[in-house]
Design a protein around this motif. Structure first.
Motif, PDB file in Angstrom:
ATOM      1  N   GLY A 105      -5.196  15.169  -6.180  1.00 20.66           N
ATOM      2  CA  GLY A 105      -5.355  15.255  -7.622  1.00 20.66           C
ATOM      3  C   GLY A 105      -6.800  15.288  -8.065  1.00 20.66           C
ATOM      4  N   VAL A 106      -7.727  15.086  -7.144  1.00 24.30           N
ATOM      5  CA  VAL A 106      -9.155  15.151  -7.450  1.00 24.30           C
ATOM      6  C   VAL A 106      -9.735  16.470  -6.953  1.00 24.30           C
ATOM      7  CG1 VAL A 106     -11.407  14.067  -7.080  1.00 24.30           C
ATOM      8  CG2 VAL A 106      -9.356  12.652  -7.373  1.00 24.30           C
ATOM      9  N   THR A 107      -9.345  16.886  -5.755  1.00 22.97           N
ATOM     10  CA  THR A 107      -9.770  18.178  -5.236  1.00 22.97           C
ATOM     11  C   THR A 107      -8.603  19.151  -5.287  1.00 22.97           C
ATOM     12  OG1 THR A 107      -9.128  18.012  -2.881  1.00 22.97           O
ATOM     13  CG2 THR A 107     -11.125  16.826  -3.573  1.00 22.97           C
ATOM     14  N   ALA A 108      -8.901  20.406  -5.065  1.00 26.17           N
ATOM     15  CA  ALA A 108      -7.867  21.433  -5.077  1.00 26.17           C
ATOM     16  C   ALA A 108      -7.376  21.750  -3.670  1.00 26.17           C
ATOM     17  CB  ALA A 108      -8.405  22.709  -5.724  1.00 26.17           C
ATOM     18  N   ARG A 109      -7.693  20.908  -2.695  1.00 22.06           N
ATOM     19  CA  ARG A 109      -7.321  21.219  -1.316  1.00 22.06           C
ATOM     20  C   ARG A 109      -6.661  20.062  -0.575  1.00 22.06           C
ATOM     21  NH1 ARG A 109     -12.742  20.326  -1.767  1.00 22.06           N
ATOM     22  NH2 ARG A 109     -13.764  19.003  -0.214  1.00 22.06           N
ATOM     23  N   HIS A 110      -6.516  18.907  -1.199  1.00 21.07           N
ATOM     24  CA  HIS A 110      -5.868  17.770  -0.545  1.00 21.07           C
ATOM     25  C   HIS A 110      -4.465  17.583  -1.106  1.00 21.07           C
ATOM     26  CE1 HIS A 110     -10.124  16.820   0.350  1.00 21.07           C
ATOM     27  NE2 HIS A 110      -9.624  16.283   1.437  1.00 21.07           N
ATOM     28  N   HIS A 111      -3.502  17.391  -0.213  1.00 23.35           N
ATOM     29  CA  HIS A 111      -2.103  17.250  -0.600  1.00 23.35           C
ATOM     30  C   HIS A 111      -1.500  15.999   0.027  1.00 23.35           C
ATOM     31  CE1 HIS A 111      -2.235  21.399  -2.093  1.00 23.35           C
ATOM     32  NE2 HIS A 111      -2.908  21.674  -0.990  1.00 23.35           N
ATOM     33  N   ARG A 114      -9.500  23.236 -12.833  1.00 22.62           N
ATOM     34  CA  ARG A 114     -10.534  24.200 -13.154  1.00 22.62           C
ATOM     35  C   ARG A 114     -10.641  25.194 -12.020  1.00 22.62           C
ATOM     36  NH1 ARG A 114     -15.803  20.874 -14.479  1.00 22.62           N
ATOM     37  NH2 ARG A 114     -16.443  22.273 -12.826  1.00 22.62           N
ATOM     38  N   ARG A 115     -11.141  26.382 -12.294  1.00 19.12           N
ATOM     39  CA  ARG A 115     -11.215  27.413 -11.268  1.00 19.12           C
ATOM     40  C   ARG A 115     -12.118  26.991 -10.120  1.00 19.12           C
ATOM     41  NH1 ARG A 115      -7.956  31.474 -11.003  1.00 19.12           N
ATOM     42  NH2 ARG A 115      -9.510  32.675  -9.898  1.00 19.12           N
ATOM     43  N   ASP A 116     -13.108  26.142 -10.387  1.00 19.16           N
ATOM     44  CA  ASP A 116     -13.974  25.708  -9.289  1.00 19.16           C
ATOM     45  C   ASP A 116     -13.359  24.566  -8.503  1.00 19.16           C
ATOM     46  OD1 ASP A 116     -14.205  23.550 -10.974  1.00 19.16           O
ATOM     47  OD2 ASP A 116     -16.331  23.819 -11.392  1.00 19.16           O
ATOM     48  N   GLY A 117     -12.209  24.071  -8.940  1.00 16.62           N
ATOM     49  CA  GLY A 117     -11.493  23.065  -8.173  1.00 16.62           C
ATOM     50  C   GLY A 117     -12.075  21.668  -8.227  1.00 16.62           C
ATOM     51  N   VAL A 118     -13.129  21.456  -9.034  1.00 14.87           N
ATOM     52  CA  VAL A 118     -13.786  20.158  -9.031  1.00 14.87           C
ATOM     53  C   VAL A 118     -12.994  19.129  -9.817  1.00 14.87           C
ATOM     54  CG1 VAL A 118     -15.854  18.914  -9.747  1.00 14.87           C
ATOM     55  CG2 VAL A 118     -16.051  21.175  -8.696  1.00 14.87           C
ATOM     56  N   GLN A 119     -12.450  19.523 -10.955  1.00 16.46           N
ATOM     57  CA  GLN A 119     -11.729  18.582 -11.794  1.00 16.46           C
ATOM     58  C   GLN A 119     -10.304  19.069 -12.012  1.00 16.46           C
ATOM     59  OE1 GLN A 119     -13.992  18.332 -15.377  1.00 16.46           O
ATOM     60  NE2 GLN A 119     -15.605  17.083 -14.478  1.00 16.46           N
ATOM     61  N   CYS A 120      -9.443  18.157 -12.417  1.00 12.55           N
ATOM     62  CA  CYS A 120      -8.083  18.555 -12.728  1.00 12.55           C
ATOM     63  C   CYS A 120      -7.576  17.696 -13.869  1.00 12.55           C
ATOM     64  CB  CYS A 120      -7.164  18.415 -11.519  1.00 12.55           C
ATOM     65  SG  CYS A 120      -6.886  16.716 -11.039  1.00 12.55           S
ATOM     66  N   ALA A 121      -6.535  18.174 -14.524  1.00  9.26           N
ATOM     67  CA  ALA A 121      -5.888  17.417 -15.597  1.00  9.26           C
ATOM     68  C   ALA A 121      -4.414  17.319 -15.283  1.00  9.26           C
ATOM     69  CB  ALA A 121      -6.102  18.116 -16.937  1.00  9.26           C
ATOM     70  N   ILE A 171       0.835  -1.199   0.000  1.00  8.54           N
ATOM     71  CA  ILE A 171       0.000   0.000   0.000  1.00  8.54           C
ATOM     72  C   ILE A 171       0.868   1.245   0.000  1.00  8.54           C
ATOM     73  CG2 ILE A 171      -1.636   1.359   1.369  1.00  8.54           C
ATOM     74  CD1 ILE A 171      -2.998  -1.181   2.140  1.00  8.54           C
ATOM     75  N   MET A 172       1.991   1.204   0.748  1.00  6.60           N
ATOM     76  CA  MET A 172       2.876   2.359   0.759  1.00  6.60           C
ATOM     77  C   MET A 172       3.426   2.627  -0.635  1.00  6.60           C
ATOM     78  SD  MET A 172       2.972   3.956   3.503  1.00  6.60           S
ATOM     79  CE  MET A 172       4.406   4.945   3.081  1.00  6.60           C
ATOM     80  N   LEU A 173       3.816   1.560  -1.368  1.00 10.73           N
ATOM     81  CA  LEU A 173       4.319   1.737  -2.718  1.00 10.73           C
ATOM     82  C   LEU A 173       3.227   2.276  -3.628  1.00 10.73           C
ATOM     83  CD1 LEU A 173       6.461  -1.496  -3.120  1.00 10.73           C
ATOM     84  CD2 LEU A 173       7.311   0.852  -2.904  1.00 10.73           C
ATOM     85  N   ARG A 174       1.999   1.768  -3.455  1.00 11.82           N
ATOM     86  CA  ARG A 174       0.901   2.247  -4.276  1.00 11.82           C
ATOM     87  C   ARG A 174       0.587   3.704  -3.976  1.00 11.82           C
ATOM     88  NH1 ARG A 174      -2.253  -1.649  -3.402  1.00 11.82           N
ATOM     89  NH2 ARG A 174      -3.852  -0.818  -2.032  1.00 11.82           N
ATOM     90  N   THR A 175       0.654   4.072  -2.688  1.00 10.45           N
ATOM     91  CA  THR A 175       0.429   5.456  -2.295  1.00 10.45           C
ATOM     92  C   THR A 175       1.447   6.375  -2.943  1.00 10.45           C
ATOM     93  OG1 THR A 175      -0.510   4.833  -0.166  1.00 10.45           O
ATOM     94  CG2 THR A 175       0.383   7.051  -0.340  1.00 10.45           C
ATOM     95  N   ALA A 176       2.736   5.989  -2.880  1.00  9.72           N
ATOM     96  CA  ALA A 176       3.775   6.799  -3.498  1.00  9.72           C
ATOM     97  C   ALA A 176       3.578   6.864  -5.006  1.00  9.72           C
ATOM     98  CB  ALA A 176       5.154   6.220  -3.163  1.00  9.72           C
ATOM     99  N   GLY A 177       3.162   5.741  -5.600  1.00  8.69           N
ATOM    100  CA  GLY A 177       2.941   5.717  -7.037  1.00  8.69           C
ATOM    101  C   GLY A 177       1.840   6.648  -7.479  1.00  8.69           C
ATOM    102  N   ILE A 178       0.753   6.692  -6.696  1.00 10.18           N
ATOM    103  CA  ILE A 178      -0.341   7.602  -7.033  1.00 10.18           C
ATOM    104  C   ILE A 178       0.142   9.039  -7.001  1.00 10.18           C
ATOM    105  CG2 ILE A 178      -2.556   8.508  -6.238  1.00 10.18           C
ATOM    106  CD1 ILE A 178      -3.193   5.683  -5.222  1.00 10.18           C
ATOM    107  N   ALA A 179       0.907   9.365  -5.956  1.00 16.98           N
ATOM    108  CA  ALA A 179       1.401  10.737  -5.818  1.00 16.98           C
ATOM    109  C   ALA A 179       2.300  11.110  -6.981  1.00 16.98           C
ATOM    110  CB  ALA A 179       2.149  10.887  -4.491  1.00 16.98           C
ATOM    111  N   ILE A 180       3.200  10.168  -7.360  1.00 17.13           N
ATOM    112  CA  ILE A 180       4.115  10.461  -8.453  1.00 17.13           C
ATOM    113  C   ILE A 180       3.352  10.561  -9.772  1.00 17.13           C
ATOM    114  CG2 ILE A 180       6.039   9.552  -9.800  1.00 17.13           C
ATOM    115  CD1 ILE A 180       7.076   8.292  -7.175  1.00 17.13           C
ATOM    116  N   ALA A 181       2.422   9.620 -10.000  1.00 11.88           N
ATOM    117  CA  ALA A 181       1.674   9.617 -11.249  1.00 11.88           C
ATOM    118  C   ALA A 181       0.880  10.899 -11.430  1.00 11.88           C
ATOM    119  CB  ALA A 181       0.733   8.409 -11.288  1.00 11.88           C
ATOM    120  N   ARG A 182       0.413  11.469 -10.315  1.00  9.83           N
ATOM    121  CA  ARG A 182      -0.391  12.677 -10.407  1.00  9.83           C
ATOM    122  C   ARG A 182       0.456  13.943 -10.371  1.00  9.83           C
ATOM    123  NH1 ARG A 182      -5.300  10.763  -6.408  1.00  9.83           N
ATOM    124  NH2 ARG A 182      -6.411   9.546  -7.964  1.00  9.83           N
ATOM    125  N   GLY A 183       1.742  13.792 -10.254  1.00  2.74           N
ATOM    126  CA  GLY A 183       2.583  14.978 -10.248  1.00  2.74           C
ATOM    127  C   GLY A 183       2.475  15.762  -8.967  1.00  2.74           C
TER     128      GLY A 183
END
Length: 332
Positions: A163-169, A50-57, A26-38
Motif C-alpha cells: 500500500g506504500v509502493t506499487a510493487r509490494h503485495h 500515482r503514476r510514479d508509484g510513490v504514493q497511494c490513496a 502479529i498475524m492478526l495485525r498483518t491481516a488487518g493491515i492488508a484488509i484496511a488497505r484493500g
C-alpha cells in the motif's frame, strides 16, 4: 539484523527472510493491515496510485451488482495480451514460458509448496526456496540436480510496504530455478539474460546488473567472477557493486548463504539510470535475484564454504505483467 517478538534475531534480505517467527497478535495485525488497505480484496476496495508509484490513496469501491462489476472489472482476454512479436504476455503465458525455458535446460518442474510449510522456523511460506532448504543445509539428498517452480508466497517481514509502493503485495509469486550442486554462476547469469532478452524480449538497454562488492570486515572478497560474466552482456557502467545489505543473501543468523546478483529494469528507458539502481525508485526496479549459495554461516558468525555450490533464484512474477506491456505500476 532485526529482533522478533520472541527474542530470536535474524538477518534478512529485502525479499524474504528465512527465519520469521510471528505471534498470533502479529498475524492478526498483518491481516488487518492488508484488509484496511484493500490489498487483494475486491469487495473491500482498490488502491489508486500515482503514476510514479510513490504514493497511494485508499479508495473504497463497493461492487454495485454482479452484472455491472463483471463488465467493469473483466480482465482482458488472453488473445489481447500479446507483445509486438505476438507472444503471450498474460499471467499464464509468463508462467508457462518461464517454466518451459528451464525445463528445456534440464530442470525438473516441481509444484508450488504449501503456504503452511513444514519448516518450524517460519509460520508461512515466504520464499520459493523454502522447500529446498534441507538440501542446501545438507539435511536431505537432492531428488533432482536442478528444478524450477512458481511459488505462491505470503509477505510477512515487510508488510508495511504493502500500500506504500506499487510493487509490494501481501500475496505474491516467485518464479525460480535452482541448482543443487549442478551448474553455477556462468549458466545462471547466462540463462537469466537469455530468458529476459530473447524470450520475454526486454530491451537490453534498460537492464542493469548488481554484484557483491565484498566485505573486508568479514574477509569476503568482491564477486569478480559474477562481474566478469555480466561484462559479456552489459557495459561496465551498468554492472554495479553493492555491499552485504543489497548483495549478500542470508537465511538467518545461521545457515546457507552467499553473494547474489540482481537484475534491475528501467521503466523509462533512453537514459542512464545507473544512479537509480537500489535507490527504491519505482521506475528502476529489481526484477530478479540470483543467489550463489556457497557458504554456511555458523554460530558466532563464522563463514565456512559448503561442500557443494548451489544456485537459488527468484523473479517477482507480478512485476513482469506490468513491465512487458509497458505499464508504469503493477496496478495499471
Amino acid at each position: 539484523s532485526a529482533q522478533t517478538p520472541s527474542g530470536a534475531r535474524f538477518r534478512h534480505h529485502r525479499g524474504a527472510p528465512m527465519q520469521t517467527l510471528l505471534s498470533p497478535s502479529i498475524m492478526l495485525r498483518t491481516a488487518g493491515i492488508a484488509i484496511a488497505r484493500g490489498v487483494g480484496f475486491r469487495r473491500t476496495g482498490v488502491l489508486a496510485h500515482r503514476r510514479d508509484g510513490v504514493q497511494c490513496a485508499r479508495v473504497i469501491r463497493p461492487m454495485a451488482s454482479a452484472a455491472s462489476s463483471s463488465t467493469e472489472m473483466a480482465a482482458p482476454k488472453t488473445a489481447d495480451l500479446k507483445d509486438a512479436a505476438g507472444k503471450d504476455i498474460s499471467g499464464s503465458g509468463i508462467r508457462r514460458r518461464f517454466l518451459e525455458f528451464y525445463e528445456q535446460r534440464g530442470h525438473a518442474r516441481l509444484p508450488s509448496s504449501s503456504l503452511v510449510p513444514e519448516d518450524p522456523t517460519v509460520l508461512l511460506t515466504i520464499a520459493g526456496m523454502l522447500q529446498f532448504k534441507p538440501v542446501f543445509m545438507g539435511q536431505a539428498e537432492r531428488a533432482v540436480p536442478c528444478a524450477t517452480t512458481t511459488q505462491k508466497c505470503v509477505r510477512t517481514n515487510d508488510i508495511e510496504n504493502v500500500g506504500v509502493t506499487a510493487r509490494h503485495h501481501t500475496f505474491f509469486e516467485m518464479l525460480g530455478n535452482w541448482s543443487f550442486g549442478d551448474f553455477f554462476k556462468e549458466e545462471a547469469i547466462g540463462w537469466a539474460w537469455e530468458l529476459l532478452t530473447k524470450v520475454y524480449m526486454l530491451p537490453e538497454d534498460r537492464l542493469y546488473a548488481t554484484y557483491f562488492g565484498g566485505d573486508p570486515a568479514q574477509g569476503l572478497p568482491p564477486d569478480d567472477e559474477a562481474k566478469e560474466i555480466w561484462l559479456k552482456y552489459l557495459p561496465a557502467h551498468k554492472v554495479l557493486p553493492f555491499d552485504c545489505k543489497d548483495n549478500f543473501w542470508e537465511m538467518g543468523d545461521v545457515g546457507p548463504c552467499g553473494p547474489c546478483t540482481e537484475i534491475h529494469y528501467d521503466r523509462i528507458g533512453g537514459r542512464d539510470a545507473s544512479d537509480l539502481v537500489n535507490m527504491d525508485d519505482p521506475n528502476c526496479l529489481e526484477i530478479w535475484n540470483v543467489v550463489f549459495i556457497q557458504f554456511n554461516r555458523e554460530e558466532g558468525g563464522v563463514l565456512k564454504p559448503l561442500p557443494a555450490k548451489h544456485v537459488d533464484t527468484g523473479m517477482g512474477f507480478e512485476r513482469l505483467p506490468s513491465i512487458l506491456p509497458g505499464k508504469m505500476s503493477n496496478y495499471d
